[in-house]
Design a protein around this motif. Structure first.
Motif, short mmCIF file in Angstrom:
data_model
loop_
_atom_site.label_atom_id
_atom_site.label_comp_id
_atom_site.label_asym_id
_atom_site.label_seq_id
_atom_site.Cartn_x
_atom_site.Cartn_y
_atom_site.Cartn_z
N TYR A 1 -2.42 -3.00 -6.35
CA TYR A 1 -1.86 -2.11 -7.37
C TYR A 1 -2.44 -2.41 -8.76
CZ TYR A 1 1.31 0.43 -10.36
OH TYR A 1 1.80 1.30 -11.30
N SER B 1 5.03 9.01 -6.91
CA SER B 1 3.93 8.16 -7.37
C SER B 1 3.93 6.78 -6.71
CB SER B 1 4.07 8.00 -8.89
OG SER B 1 3.25 6.98 -9.40
N ARG B 2 2.76 6.14 -6.69
CA ARG B 2 2.70 4.70 -6.43
C ARG B 2 3.52 3.98 -7.48
NH1 ARG B 2 -1.58 2.02 -3.40
NH2 ARG B 2 -0.74 0.08 -4.19
N ASP C 1 -5.41 5.25 -0.32
CA ASP C 1 -5.44 5.96 -1.59
C ASP C 1 -6.49 5.30 -2.49
OD1 ASP C 1 -4.17 3.66 -2.53
OD2 ASP C 1 -2.20 4.59 -2.65
N PRO D 1 1.23 12.57 -2.04
CA PRO D 1 1.78 11.28 -1.62
C PRO D 1 1.52 11.04 -0.14
CG PRO D 1 3.52 12.90 -1.73
CD PRO D 1 2.27 13.60 -2.19
N GLN D 2 1.97 9.89 0.35
CA GLN D 2 1.66 9.50 1.72
C GLN D 2 2.22 10.44 2.77
OE1 GLN D 2 -0.33 7.18 2.94
NE2 GLN D 2 -0.92 6.32 0.97
N HIS E 1 0.81 -1.22 0.00
CA HIS E 1 0.00 0.00 0.00
C HIS E 1 0.84 1.27 0.00
CE1 HIS E 1 -3.91 1.86 1.87
NE2 HIS E 1 -3.49 2.53 0.85
N ASP E 2 1.96 1.28 0.70
CA ASP E 2 2.76 2.50 0.83
C ASP E 2 3.98 2.50 -0.08
OD1 ASP E 2 4.27 0.57 2.07
OD2 ASP E 2 4.49 1.64 3.98
N TYR E 3 3.98 1.69 -1.14
CA TYR E 3 5.12 1.63 -2.04
C TYR E 3 5.05 2.83 -3.00
CZ TYR E 3 8.60 -0.44 -5.21
OH TYR E 3 9.71 -0.68 -6.00
N TYR E 4 5.63 3.92 -2.56
CA TYR E 4 5.66 5.19 -3.29
C TYR E 4 7.10 5.57 -3.60
CZ TYR E 4 0.78 6.74 -2.60
OH TYR E 4 -0.59 6.88 -2.64
N PRO F 1 -2.07 8.20 -9.39
CA PRO F 1 -1.21 7.33 -8.60
C PRO F 1 -0.93 7.79 -7.17
CG PRO F 1 0.14 8.79 -9.92
CD PRO F 1 -1.29 9.19 -10.17
#
Length: 784
Positions: free
Chosen positions: A323, A92-93, A317, A386-387, A72-75, A329
């Protein structure tokens, strides 16, 4: 043996029999008798951080079906390009990768079931060489994906990891010649975008690792996995994914997670500890309606919510753990994130929704950096971010943060958390309003009416929606200032800025209204199709304007009818769809607030019949957007129970078609738990339990109800507007009923569902009825 709730609510002599949750939820399990071939029709599991979808992508070998893993938090965390604020492609994601599940024979069919109660995928994959059974889940309390296969009939299964290049999906679109032109889009086309290094593979103690550093060492992700057993018999894949920034501990964390899973498997507690979380989660509240399709859709949203959110996780998000390549994104703050953080409130699943206020608190300093340096003690955020909430707002009216902070306020209000309201929300909202005040000072509007005007703001998504005195901004600024005044007074803070907030409340320009109701703004009537209800925000959800007064109710009804007539019934074609999922759910909730039960039901059903709602209840507009189906559950809540304006309204929006309906422990503002029941269209009782000792005002359709507080009948007067003010202390409860307490039918139990109306979602013969099945999975077939 089926697990049942160990808790039995006992208020005022009520005794509720335990619910057989496993049997109840199994009626609404999603099932697949077709091979899922894309994101929108795939089984999905998650724990708020990691998750996967299971499908055979178009073009994949016929003997392969894949576990599409997500974090989920792979930005990305790239630094700005020169002096430019961070571009989408830099924040971005990112895609992660997938495990191929490869059989000897080609896949010929599936028989799969996503069990809601245990949050587990089970079933059989049939092949030309035999078959294999699967049992899979995302562990609820550890960031580990578990996927077990058992080959039969001569089959053998190989599982292999295939990482993807972590490139921003928007960059891919722009490089291919797509996307809008001009402004930041052209900057992104020409901005330098060096790719990260290739991943590094390693092995240790039977575990394999894929370490993916991001560009310039700003972030890293490790996928670790272990495969045990026999490919031609039973084997188990356990996989862990961890993303870290600014820390550099992804490899160590993934390794630790796998070792923890190994220990639990050895102790035979791995599956039971996963199930434990879900078995505590579901009984937090209950509802049942004599409408199996709507009931099933609702409970799948409760599963989805529990799979996509965690209190210690990222802000939800548009995709959660699942994904999909997308042109959107990040987190979207001009509607999407707000809708996503309404569902947990009335559902009494409060801990899930803490991820939003927790992250706003964590990144408060970044919110303060999103404004010009000259704006001291202020805060804002751009429409998408972003996060880490770092998204410069260019000195505009800080509407987006104000709306997100309304979610923070709602969370505190439903939780009854006055301390967090004062210590968490208040300082953030204070800075947010300082941003408004700075904007007003820098861009004053000359006028003869003595009013405070807003020179230039935006009604999200409305074509040509920039201008003066935009209703979206008026609603948010009025709500924000009044909320600061309320908190300041309640806690006797004596804030020196209170006079300025009061000045805004007293002198802010009125809402812009014409013969069609609420306009977009001073010079902008509502006359174009518009899927977003930004101009109606003062009504829903802010409740700055309410239907409590007859004239306001008439104006709001006119506004709502006109919005939908222009947007849905005009026949005008627009770039965005003339109606989207959230248009329908917003309409349903607003009609419920107005007490128009039939219209509320119409638009609730409209969502299920929307072609972009998939047969698994996912939703996409080319790009995934999770908020619309989640907000379906919010509509159900609004139709059964409302608490805007600090008053509880029971069954105000409940359609007559739902003659039999019951709910238990739904939550309201003020931290009340409400349990109620209708039978044959007649309300049998309403019970209200106070968790915080807030003032209690209740409206019910029971004529002249008997009112009992802690089992003793009390005389309570009814106000002119139809509410009973009931004095409840913390821990006390009241029951309103048409008959004496000992005669009330307090039984709360699931309404029976026929075999024909069970398991209505997934991808099967039963889902062929849905426009979304035909849209996402076209085939020449008819339901049996």
């Amino acid at each position: 043996m089926a697990w049942t709730s160990a808790q039995s609510l006992e208020n005022n002599g009520q005794h509720f029999n335990p619910i057989d949750w496993q049997a109840f939820l199994s009626q609404h399990d999603m099932v697949w008798d077709r091979i899922p071939n894309r994101w929108e029709v795939a089984p999905y599991t998650g724990n708020g951080n990691v998750g996967f979808l299971f499908y055979q992508a178009v073009g994949e070998a016929k003997n392969v079906i894949s576990i599409h893993a997500g974090r989920h938090d792979y930005y990305d965390h790239r630094l700005p390009n020169g002096e430019d604020a961070n571009l989408w492609i830099y924040r971005s994601r990112l895609p992660l990768g997938h495990f191929n599940v490869e059989s000897n024979g080609e896949i010929t069919g599936v028989d799969l079931r996503l069990g809601l109660w245990n949050a587990e995928l089970t079933g059989t994959i049939n092949t030309t060489d035999g078959s294999y059974r699967v049992h899979a889940f995302s562990h609820s309390q550890t960031d580990v994906i578990s996927f077990e296969t058992q080959a039969e009939g001569g089959e053998s299964i190989q599982i292999t990891w295939h990482p993807e290049t972590p490139i921003a999906p928007v960059k891919e679109t722009l490089d291919a010649g797509g996307g809008p032109k001009g402004r930041s889009w052209d900057k992104m086309r020409t901005a330098p975008y060096p790719l990260p290094p290739e991943p590094t593979l390693s092995e240790e103690d039977g575990m394999q690792f894929c370490f993916q550093p991001l560009h310039d060492g700003r972030g890293e992700t490790t996928t670790g996995w272990q495969i045990t057993g026999d490919p031609s018999s039973k084997q188990l894949l356990t996989a862990s994914i961890h993303h870290s920034f600014p820390e550099h501990d992804s490899l160590a964390t993934a390794k630790k997670n796998l070792l923890d899973a190994r220990q639990q498997l050895k102790a035979e507690t791995f599956v039971s500890s996963h199930r434990e979380w879900w078995h505590k989660y579901y009984p937090l509240s209950f509802l049942t309606i004599n409408d199996p399709e709507k009931e099933a859709f609702y409970w799948i949203q409760m599963y989805k919510l529990g799979s996509a959110m965690r209190e210690n996780g990222p802000i939800l998000d548009l995709m959660g753990p699942w994904y999909h390549r997308t042109f959107w994104p990040m987190v979207w703050g001009d509607l999407n994130v707000e809708l996503q953080y309404w569902t947990h409130l009335t559902a009494n699943r409060m801990s899930l929704g803490e991820s939003l206020p927790n992250n706003l608190d964590k990144y408060a300093d970044n919110l303060a950096k999103n404004v010009p340096e000259r704006w001291k003690d202020s805060a804002a955020i751009a429409a998408c971010f972003p996060q880490d909430c770092e998204a410069y707002d260019h000195g505009k009216v800080p509407d987006m943060l104000a709306w997100i902070l309304n979610n923070y306020w709602l969370h505190c209000e439903f939780a009854g958390d006055r301390t967090r309201m004062r210590e968490g929300l208040f300082p953030l909202l204070r800075k947010n309003v300082n941003g408004y005040l700075n904007f007003l000072r820098e861009r004053p509007v000359k006028s003869d009416d003595g009013k405070i005007h807003i020179s230039q703001s935006w009604s999200p998504e409305y074509p040509g929606g920039h201008g003066q005195d935009i209703n979206f901004s008026i609603a948010l600024l009025r709500w924000a200032c009044q909320t600061l005044l309320d908190i300041n007074e309640e806690h006797q803070l004596n804030d020196p800025l209170a006079s300025q907030w009061q000045n805004v409340v007293d002198n802010l320009v009125e809402f812009q209204i014409d013969e069609n109701g609420l306009r977009i703004g001073k010079d902008i009537p509502f006359d174009k199709p518009h899927r977003h209800y930004s101009h109606l925000l003062g009504f829903y959800p802010l409740a700055v304007i309410t239907p409590e007064k007859e004239a306001d109710a008439k104006m709001l009804r006119t506004s709502l009818d006109h919005w939908l007539d222009v947007s849905i019934n005009s026949g005008i074609k627009v770039g965005a769809m003339p109606v989207t999922g959230y248009t329908a759910t917003g309409a349903a909730s607003m009609y419920a607030w107005l007490g128009d039960k039939a219209k509320a039901y119409h638009y609730l059903d409209f969502l299920i019949q929307h072609k972009n709602v998939s047969p698994t209840t996912m939703y996409a507009e080319g790009n995934p957007v999770i908020e619309s189906p989640l907000s379906f559950a919010t509509c159900i809540h609004d139709m059964l129970l409302q608490s805007w304006g600090g008053k509880i309204r029971v069954f105000r929006g409940t359609p007559e078609i739902w003659g039999d309906v019951a709910f238990k422990n739904l939550r309201t503002q003020g931290a009340f738990l409400v349990t109620a029941k209708k039978k044959d269209g007649v309300t049998q009782f309403v019970t209200v339990e106070s968790l915080a000792g807030s003032a209690c005002f209740v409206q019910t359709d029971i004529p002249n109800p008997k009112i009992y507080i802690n089992g003793k009948e009390q005389t309570v007067s009814k106000s002119d507007d139809g509410f009973y003010q009931i004095a409840l202390q913390k821990g006390e409860s009241a029951t309103l009923s048409p008959v004496a307490l000992e005669q009330v039918d307090f039984q709360i139990e699931p309404i029976p569902v026929s075999d024909a109306n069970r398991n209505l979602f997934g991808l099967s013969d039963k889902t062929v009825r849905l426009p979304g099945h035909k849209f996402y999975y076209p085939e020449k077939t008819t339901a049996k």
